[in-house]
Scaffold this motif. Structure first.
Motif, PDB file in Angstrom:
ATOM      1  N   UNK A 632      24.660  26.544  25.085  1.00  0.00           N
ATOM      2  CA  UNK A 632      26.035  27.047  25.133  1.00  0.00           C
ATOM      3  C   UNK A 632      26.006  28.436  25.751  1.00  0.00           C
ATOM      4  N   UNK A 633      26.959  28.704  26.645  1.00  0.00           N
ATOM      5  CA  UNK A 633      27.038  30.009  27.292  1.00  0.00           C
ATOM      6  C   UNK A 633      28.417  30.613  27.074  1.00  0.00           C
ATOM      7  N   UNK A 634      28.433  31.892  26.743  1.00  0.00           N
ATOM      8  CA  UNK A 634      29.667  32.624  26.480  1.00  0.00           C
ATOM      9  C   UNK A 634      29.699  33.843  27.392  1.00  0.00           C
ATOM     10  N   UNK A 635      30.857  34.089  28.008  1.00  0.00           N
ATOM     11  CA  UNK A 635      31.005  35.225  28.910  1.00  0.00           C
ATOM     12  C   UNK A 635      32.241  36.030  28.539  1.00  0.00           C
ATOM     13  N   UNK A 636      32.098  37.338  28.508  1.00  0.00           N
ATOM     14  CA  UNK A 636      33.235  38.237  28.338  1.00  0.00           C
ATOM     15  C   UNK A 636      33.452  38.981  29.645  1.00  0.00           C
ATOM     16  N   UNK A 637      34.675  38.943  30.160  1.00  0.00           N
ATOM     17  CA  UNK A 637      34.956  39.536  31.467  1.00  0.00           C
ATOM     18  C   UNK A 637      36.124  40.499  31.377  1.00  0.00           C
ATOM     19  N   UNK A 638      36.210  41.323  32.404  1.00  0.00           N
ATOM     20  CA  UNK A 638      37.365  42.198  32.590  1.00  0.00           C
ATOM     21  C   UNK A 638      37.919  41.928  33.981  1.00  0.00           C
ATOM     22  N   UNK A 639      39.226  41.714  34.061  1.00  0.00           N
ATOM     23  CA  UNK A 639      39.880  41.353  35.324  1.00  0.00           C
ATOM     24  C   UNK A 639      40.825  42.476  35.737  1.00  0.00           C
ATOM     25  N   UNK A 640      40.680  42.914  36.969  1.00  0.00           N
ATOM     26  CA  UNK A 640      41.577  43.910  37.543  1.00  0.00           C
ATOM     27  C   UNK A 640      42.822  43.184  38.052  1.00  0.00           C
ATOM     28  N   UNK A 641      43.982  43.465  37.449  1.00  0.00           N
ATOM     29  CA  UNK A 641      45.200  42.740  37.806  1.00  0.00           C
ATOM     30  C   UNK A 641      45.726  43.119  39.186  1.00  0.00           C
ATOM     31  N   UNK A 642      45.287  44.237  39.718  1.00  0.00           N
ATOM     32  CA  UNK A 642      45.754  44.663  41.037  1.00  0.00           C
ATOM     33  C   UNK A 642      44.953  44.010  42.155  1.00  0.00           C
ATOM     34  N   UNK A 766      41.204  34.995  42.657  1.00  0.00           N
ATOM     35  CA  UNK A 766      41.759  35.323  41.353  1.00  0.00           C
ATOM     36  C   UNK A 766      43.163  35.897  41.505  1.00  0.00           C
ATOM     37  N   UNK A 767      43.350  36.753  42.503  1.00  0.00           N
ATOM     38  CA  UNK A 767      44.672  37.341  42.724  1.00  0.00           C
ATOM     39  C   UNK A 767      45.689  36.258  43.079  1.00  0.00           C
ATOM     40  N   UNK A 768      45.276  35.292  43.914  1.00  0.00           N
ATOM     41  CA  UNK A 768      46.185  34.189  44.242  1.00  0.00           C
ATOM     42  C   UNK A 768      46.541  33.393  42.987  1.00  0.00           C
ATOM     43  N   UNK A 769      45.553  33.180  42.113  1.00  0.00           N
ATOM     44  CA  UNK A 769      45.820  32.446  40.876  1.00  0.00           C
ATOM     45  C   UNK A 769      46.775  33.232  39.979  1.00  0.00           C
ATOM     46  N   UNK A 770      46.627  34.570  39.932  1.00  0.00           N
ATOM     47  CA  UNK A 770      47.532  35.396  39.146  1.00  0.00           C
ATOM     48  C   UNK A 770      48.960  35.321  39.695  1.00  0.00           C
ATOM     49  N   UNK A 771      49.078  35.394  41.011  1.00  0.00           N
ATOM     50  CA  UNK A 771      50.402  35.325  41.636  1.00  0.00           C
ATOM     51  C   UNK A 771      51.034  33.957  41.431  1.00  0.00           C
ATOM     52  N   UNK A 772      50.213  32.895  41.512  1.00  0.00           N
ATOM     53  CA  UNK A 772      50.729  31.543  41.303  1.00  0.00           C
ATOM     54  C   UNK A 772      51.240  31.385  39.872  1.00  0.00           C
ATOM     55  N   UNK A 773      50.537  31.986  38.927  1.00  0.00           N
ATOM     56  CA  UNK A 773      50.980  31.904  37.528  1.00  0.00           C
ATOM     57  C   UNK A 773      52.298  32.648  37.347  1.00  0.00           C
ATOM     58  N   UNK A 774      52.400  33.834  37.950  1.00  0.00           N
ATOM     59  CA  UNK A 774      53.643  34.590  37.837  1.00  0.00           C
ATOM     60  C   UNK A 774      54.805  33.825  38.465  1.00  0.00           C
TER      61      UNK A 774
END
Length: 780
Positions: A632-642, A766-774
């Motif tokens: 099992x693998x667990x990852x903690x990340x930080x995403x820059x929203x800009x 990732x930015x495209x995915x954020x924009x698509x969600x918005x």
């Protein structure tokens, strides 16, 4: 494949060597620069080789003119396909010539070879070779390649589209009837990239021909001396006994050196030139001419009941095998086999296509088709958990396969430890706190944590080993296994040390040489410690029996009361002062009675015949599937929203290794696998434009650097010793890469709500995915 059908592990280890984090046996020579790699080797009169790559992704070869190259001073040999036996090679489908014959099928495909007195002269000669081409239409997309009017790469081999290298279908249960019973259904398309191996040492070979016998001796960077011997003999149409292969130190491989690389063509140059030839690829040539991981497009649909029971799954996989099949059919088989994931899903329909395109051939790569399907599977499990209002780890726990249950196809799970791995990962990562109350990052950034469960296998095909007692009581261990830098020589030496009660200083581990080494199929498939370690332990057990026979005569005691003692002694249980040394026993065997003490063990991992009573099978042969392992693998990340940039903050990688023969080495495998998986998740991707690779260099191909990798990658080894591996050990090498990408993308989704279904998850994606969600939320 019942557990009873497999060889049993031997007695418990003797002494303190096994299980200790001893330094690698080759560490000193490597850090001092004394280690010799193939490109360090020089023979008298040695020439330098170079290959000319095709400028077109698909073209018919009309003519060759090598006269100017041959006339260049210092050139000793120039070869094209017309100078070689008309033989095609390949591990499954014989479709690949050493040099392009008749037409080229990818940009960079070798079309001519030169041997000259130095490398600049060889490269100048390549520029003087004139080849006329007729450019042909090309195809670069796996689904377009299967259209009726698609350009055809190879002559048809039977029914079906000629661009289809492999087609597989596995069906269990009645998936079509189950969807109406599902409370939640997730369906989507996922894409994974062609990843390059980026081994530190590019492919390199030194070949020499004996002027009297014509026998070829090859020194090469490879994962398998015996496969190189077999493939080179096949390609040059000579008996295998006419080829000898030796393996110096190897600077990494990761699957990219499982099949032949430049060994056959280097041998052909040496034969043509009548002199030794060394051919070492530049990084650019290696990336353009060798192999990559299979890019994949996966359409997956998964459904679950209201109480969290995953009921049905439908999978359609397209693997891009490139211009030649290579290991593509095997990769497709593994991908199909693991498409259900490590879960009890009773109704499954898997269809898999391995497809020719006019791109670099794809081949073996750490994980061998499994990282691709795990990426899709583990993202879907997370989305199912959200749809059901469940914790992602809890959903996995409810569906995790247990000991005694069946894998897709009916093979038994003999050590089902996924539940233990999930529970440990949840505890070690402080999952609930980080999931429910993530730390507050700086403005414009969001944090999340994701998980992925792993099912893989360890062990595959055949191995053998010989153990010989020397006159002074030391021991020689001989095997054909190649240490590619991962430290297998050290772990295997520890197996022998533990089996005989010796120190590492009392052991000598021989290097692979097809003239003298016992056979080993390959270093790959998470098999070396497991399979080769097994035969070493078995050979040591035979040596132990011979030692006891002689010791019984010397000490005048029955064999049943004897025991091994650390340091190379046989003693009598309950009598601490009574013992005899291995050296004394060797003297008796050599000069008094019995003859040399030597033993050889061999093993072929038993293949599992798919159970056609439970699984409808099309196109998938019997599987030498290996022993199932879990993590099992667990990852903690930080995403820059800009910008969409993703930073890995911390990671936990939990693996059941059975028994840790060398904990530090095993932890290194886990950490290295995680970093390689991180590149796959976030940065690494071979990119083509009109069939030409546009980033064949370390400046254009982005491997994670030191600043991209957190210090806090926590390797956690569980030790549920079981099975035929040495002292209950299981493999771990490939498993460390398999779940990283979905864990990272699940963490991105937890942080932002955005679904990233294509990797690498670059800032742009990732930015495209954020924009698509918005945009989707604004419409709601």
């Amino acid at each position: 494949m019942s557990h009873d059908a497999k060889p049993k592990p031997g007695p418990e280890p003797v002494g303190e060597v096994l299980g200790q984090s001893v330094p690698k046996t080759d560490a000193r020579e490597k850090v001092t620069g004394r280690a010799l790699y193939t490109d360090d080797l020089v023979l008298p009169g040695m020439l330098h080789g170079a290959l000319l790559g095709s400028p077109h992704p698909h073209a018919r070869i009309l003519s060759y003119d090598t006269s100017r190259a041959k006339a260049l001073p210092g050139v000793r040999a120039v070869l094209t396909a017309e100078d070689l036996p008309p033989v095609d090679i390949g591990p499954v489908i014989k479709d690949q010539p050493l040099l392009a014959r008749g037409k080229v099928r990818y940009a960079g495909e070798p079309v001519a070879a030169v041997a000259a007195v130095d490398l600049p002269t060889a490269r100048r000669a390549l520029e003087l070779i004139d080849i006329r081409y007729e450019v042909l239409p090309a195809v670069f997309d796996v689904e377009k390649a299967l259209l009726p009017d698609a350009p055809v790469l190879h002559a048809p081999r039977g029914p079906g589209h000629p661009n289809l290298a492999t087609h597989i279908r596995l069906v269990e249960g009645e998936p079509a009837r189950m969807w109406e019973r599902c409370h939640a259904i997730i369906e989507d398309v996922y894409e994974t990239p062609a990843q390059q191996h980026i081994y530190l040492e590019p492919c390199t070979t030194l070949a020499a021909v004996d002027p009297d016998s014509g026998r070829v001796t090859i020194h090469t960077s490879t994962q398998t001396a015996f496969r190189v011997q077999a493939i080179t003999a096949e390609a040059l149409a000579v008996p295998m006994s006419r080829i000898r292969v030796l393996v110096p130190r190897v600077g990494g491989a990761f699957g990219g050196k499982v099949e032949s690389t430049n060994q056959p063509i280097t041998a052909a140059l040496a034969k043509a030139a009548g002199a030794p030839v060394r051919l070492t690829f530049s990084r650019t040539d290696d990336m353009r001419m060798m192999r990559s991981r299979h890019a994949a497009r996966i359409h997956m649909r998964t459904g679950a009941t209201r109480d969290g029971r995953i009921l049905a799954r439908q999978v359609r996989i397209h693997y891009d095998t490139g211009a030649y099949a290579d290991d593509g059919p095997f990769v497709a088989a593994i991908g199909s086999y693991f498409a259900r994931g490590p879960y009890r899903i009773p109704h499954v329909d898997v269809e898999c296509f391995s497809v020719y395109t006019n791109k670099l051939r794809a081949g073996a790569f750490r994980g061998f088709g499994n990282p691709q399907v795990h990426f899709a599977s583990e993202i879907q499990v997370d989305r199912l958990a959200e749809a059901l209002g469940m914790d992602p780890i809890e959903l996995r726990l409810r569906n995790a396969l247990e000991t005694g249950e069946k894998w897709l196809g009916g093979a038994p799970v003999e050590s089902g430890t996924l539940r233990a791995c999930l529970e440990k990962a949840r505890e070690a990562s402080d999952w609930h706190r980080r999931r429910e109350r993530p730390a507050i990052p700086s403005p414009g950034k969001r944090r999340g944590i994701g998980v992925a469960a792993i099912g893989h296998v360890s062990g595959l095909l055949g191995s053998s080993a010989t153990v010989r007692l020397n006159e002074d009581g030391t021991v020689n261990v001989m095997t054909g296994a190649v240490d590619t830098g991962q430290g297998s020589d050290t772990a295997l030496a520890q197996v022998a040390a533990g089996a005989l009660g010796l120190s590492l200083e009392q052991l000598h581990f021989s290097r692979p040489d097809t003239d003298t080494s016992p056979y080993d199929w390959c270093t790959g498939g998470t098999r070396t410690t497991f399979t080769v370690g097994h035969v070493i332990a078995q050979a040591c057990e035979q040596v132990r029996e011979q030692l006891f026979e002689h010791a019984g005569a010397i000490l005048e005691r029955p064999v049943r009361v004897l025991e091994l003692r650390p340091g190379g002694l046989v003693g009598v249980r309950g009598e601490p002062g009574v013992s005899v040394s291995f050296g004394a026993i060797a003297g008796r065997a050599l000069y008094v009675e019995g003859g040399p003490i030597v033993a050889t063990a061999r093993w072929l991992f038993p293949a599992w015949q798919l159970d056609t009573r439970r699984t409808t099978v099309e196109g998938l042969p019997s599987m030498g599937n290996g022993f199932f392992i879990f993590g099992v693998q667990v990852a903690e990340v930080e995403v820059d929203e800009l910008t969409g940039k993703v930073e890995l903050l911390e990671a936990w990688s939990v693996h059941d290794v059975g028994r840790a023969l060398n904990p530090a080495a095993a932890e290194g495998q886990v950490q290295g696998g995680f970093v390689q998986g991180l590149g796959y998740a976030l940065t690494e991707e071979l990119v083509w434009k009109d069939g030409h690779l546009v980033n064949p260099s370390m400046s254009g191909y982005k491997v994670p650097g030191a600043l991209d990798v957190p210090v806090a990658i926590h390797p956690i080894l569980l030790e549920h010793a079981f099975g035929p591996g040495p002292f209950g050990a299981k493999g771990v090498a490939e498993a460390g890469v398999v779940g990283v990408a979905p864990a990272v993308c699940n963490a991105i989704r937890h942080a932002t709500g955005a679904c990233v279904n294509q990797i690498p998850a670059t800032g742009e994606r990732v930015l495209r995915a954020l924009l698509a969600r918005e945009e989707a939320h604004s419409k709601d």
